[in-house]
Design a protein around this motif. Structure first.
Motif, PDB file in Angstrom:
ATOM      1  N   LEU A 107     -54.890  -6.844 -48.721  1.00  0.00           N
ATOM      2  CA  LEU A 107     -56.297  -6.544 -48.484  1.00  0.00           C
ATOM      3  C   LEU A 107     -56.356  -5.626 -47.273  1.00  0.00           C
ATOM      4  N   LEU A 108     -56.879  -4.431 -47.470  1.00  0.00           N
ATOM      5  CA  LEU A 108     -57.154  -3.522 -46.369  1.00  0.00           C
ATOM      6  C   LEU A 108     -58.598  -3.747 -45.964  1.00  0.00           C
ATOM      7  N   LEU A 109     -58.792  -4.235 -44.763  1.00  0.00           N
ATOM      8  CA  LEU A 109     -60.114  -4.481 -44.197  1.00  0.00           C
ATOM      9  C   LEU A 109     -60.326  -3.386 -43.159  1.00  0.00           C
ATOM     10  N   ALA A 110     -61.074  -2.351 -43.519  1.00  0.00           N
ATOM     11  CA  ALA A 110     -61.171  -1.146 -42.701  1.00  0.00           C
ATOM     12  C   ALA A 110     -62.549  -0.990 -42.079  1.00  0.00           C
ATOM     13  N   GLU A 111     -62.590  -1.013 -40.737  1.00  0.00           N
ATOM     14  CA  GLU A 111     -63.824  -0.712 -40.014  1.00  0.00           C
ATOM     15  C   GLU A 111     -63.976   0.797 -39.889  1.00  0.00           C
ATOM     16  N   TRP A 112     -65.210   1.256 -39.868  1.00  0.00           N
ATOM     17  CA  TRP A 112     -65.539   2.676 -39.804  1.00  0.00           C
ATOM     18  C   TRP A 112     -64.935   3.429 -40.993  1.00  0.00           C
ATOM     19  N   ALA A 113     -64.828   2.752 -42.123  1.00  0.00           N
ATOM     20  CA  ALA A 113     -64.234   3.357 -43.318  1.00  0.00           C
ATOM     21  C   ALA A 113     -65.051   4.539 -43.828  1.00  0.00           C
ATOM     22  N   ASP A 114     -66.324   4.595 -43.486  1.00  0.00           N
ATOM     23  CA  ASP A 114     -67.174   5.691 -43.933  1.00  0.00           C
ATOM     24  C   ASP A 114     -66.784   7.027 -43.293  1.00  0.00           C
ATOM     25  N   ARG A 115     -65.897   7.018 -42.317  1.00  0.00           N
ATOM     26  CA  ARG A 115     -65.419   8.270 -41.712  1.00  0.00           C
ATOM     27  C   ARG A 115     -64.454   9.011 -42.643  1.00  0.00           C
ATOM     28  N   PHE A 116     -63.757   8.274 -43.526  1.00  0.00           N
ATOM     29  CA  PHE A 116     -62.773   8.890 -44.418  1.00  0.00           C
ATOM     30  C   PHE A 116     -62.856   8.307 -45.827  1.00  0.00           C
ATOM     31  N   PRO A 117     -64.030   8.327 -46.445  1.00  0.00           N
ATOM     32  CA  PRO A 117     -64.153   7.696 -47.766  1.00  0.00           C
ATOM     33  C   PRO A 117     -63.288   8.364 -48.837  1.00  0.00           C
ATOM     34  N   GLU A 118     -63.064   9.664 -48.705  1.00  0.00           N
ATOM     35  CA  GLU A 118     -62.273  10.375 -49.711  1.00  0.00           C
ATOM     36  C   GLU A 118     -60.788  10.004 -49.663  1.00  0.00           C
ATOM     37  N   ASP A 119     -60.357   9.346 -48.594  1.00  0.00           N
ATOM     38  CA  ASP A 119     -58.956   8.959 -48.471  1.00  0.00           C
ATOM     39  C   ASP A 119     -58.708   7.523 -48.929  1.00  0.00           C
ATOM     40  N   LEU A 120     -59.767   6.829 -49.284  1.00  0.00           N
ATOM     41  CA  LEU A 120     -59.651   5.457 -49.784  1.00  0.00           C
ATOM     42  C   LEU A 120     -59.698   5.469 -51.302  1.00  0.00           C
ATOM     43  N   PRO A 121     -59.151   4.451 -51.933  1.00  0.00           N
ATOM     44  CA  PRO A 121     -59.211   4.415 -53.403  1.00  0.00           C
ATOM     45  C   PRO A 121     -60.654   4.283 -53.889  1.00  0.00           C
ATOM     46  N   ALA A 122     -60.892   4.804 -55.081  1.00  0.00           N
ATOM     47  CA  ALA A 122     -62.234   4.720 -55.660  1.00  0.00           C
ATOM     48  C   ALA A 122     -62.648   3.266 -55.851  1.00  0.00           C
ATOM     49  N   ASP A 123     -61.693   2.410 -56.221  1.00  0.00           N
ATOM     50  CA  ASP A 123     -61.967   0.989 -56.442  1.00  0.00           C
ATOM     51  C   ASP A 123     -61.945   0.282 -55.088  1.00  0.00           C
ATOM     52  N   ARG A 124     -63.132   0.124 -54.512  1.00  0.00           N
ATOM     53  CA  ARG A 124     -63.241  -0.540 -53.209  1.00  0.00           C
ATOM     54  C   ARG A 124     -64.607  -1.197 -53.088  1.00  0.00           C
ATOM     55  N   LEU A 125     -64.664  -2.166 -52.196  1.00  0.00           N
ATOM     56  CA  LEU A 125     -65.913  -2.855 -51.893  1.00  0.00           C
ATOM     57  C   LEU A 125     -66.423  -2.304 -50.577  1.00  0.00           C
TER      58      LEU A 125
END
Length: 171
Positions: A107-125
């Motif tokens: 489980l990747l629990l990422a704070e401030w994830a909205d800074r790099f949304p294109e680098d995260l998998p499409a399937d995310r919560l």
């Protein structure tokens, strides 16, 4: 899905409900919201519900990410808590180990994830935490928050299944 948290205890209960909703596949929980909204408090509560001493989970702003040891019987194999606040470039995420953080069972629990949304998998919560208040007015209480969750990645994805279970845990 949206919840109103009237206190830190409410926020902790929502995070615990999410922890109970996780599956062995792992996945990504992308936390966003303004500075001081409660992202780290939510992350600590989720880690605590997984059996991790919340004191081990400090905002990893200066190290980008830290892996936290899970007790036997946890629903996931590994928890990586990341903070993208000071990350300047997607290459920093890659060099820090983003591909490893996305391994099955993690489980990747990422704070401030909205800074790099294109680098995260499409399937995310995606979980957004905001202070509650009317425009131009303060929140009704200092700890009140609106917590909004959205599963990305389409039908049949891990995030959608987790959100469905979470909504049943915390209606």
């Amino acid at each position: 899905m949206q919840w109103t948290s009237r206190s830190l205890a409410d926020t902790e209960a929502l995070a615990a409900g999410l922890a109970r909703s996780l599956a062995k596949e792992g996945g990504v929980v992308a936390l966003s919201g303004p500075l001081g909204a409660g992202k780290t408090a939510f992350a600590k509560a989720l880690a605590g519900a997984l059996g991790i001493d919340p004191g081990f989970l400090a905002s990893p702003t200066f190290v980008i990410a830290g892996e936290l040891p899970l007790p036997p019987g946890a629903p996931i194999e590994r928890l990586v808590h990341a903070d993208f606040y000071r990350v300047e470039d997607p290459l920093e995420l890659e060099m820090a180990g983003l591909a490893d953080w996305l391994a099955p069972g993690t489980l990747l629990l990422a704070e401030w994830a909205d800074r790099f949304p294109e680098d995260l998998p499409a399937d995310r919560l995606e979980v957004r935490i905001d202070r509650v208040g009317r425009p131009g007015a303060p929140a009704l209480g200092p700890e009140e928050r609106a917590i909004t969750a959205q599963a990305l990645g389409g039908p049949g994805g891990t995030a959608e299944a987790v959100l469905e279970r979470w909504s049943q845990q915390c209606p």
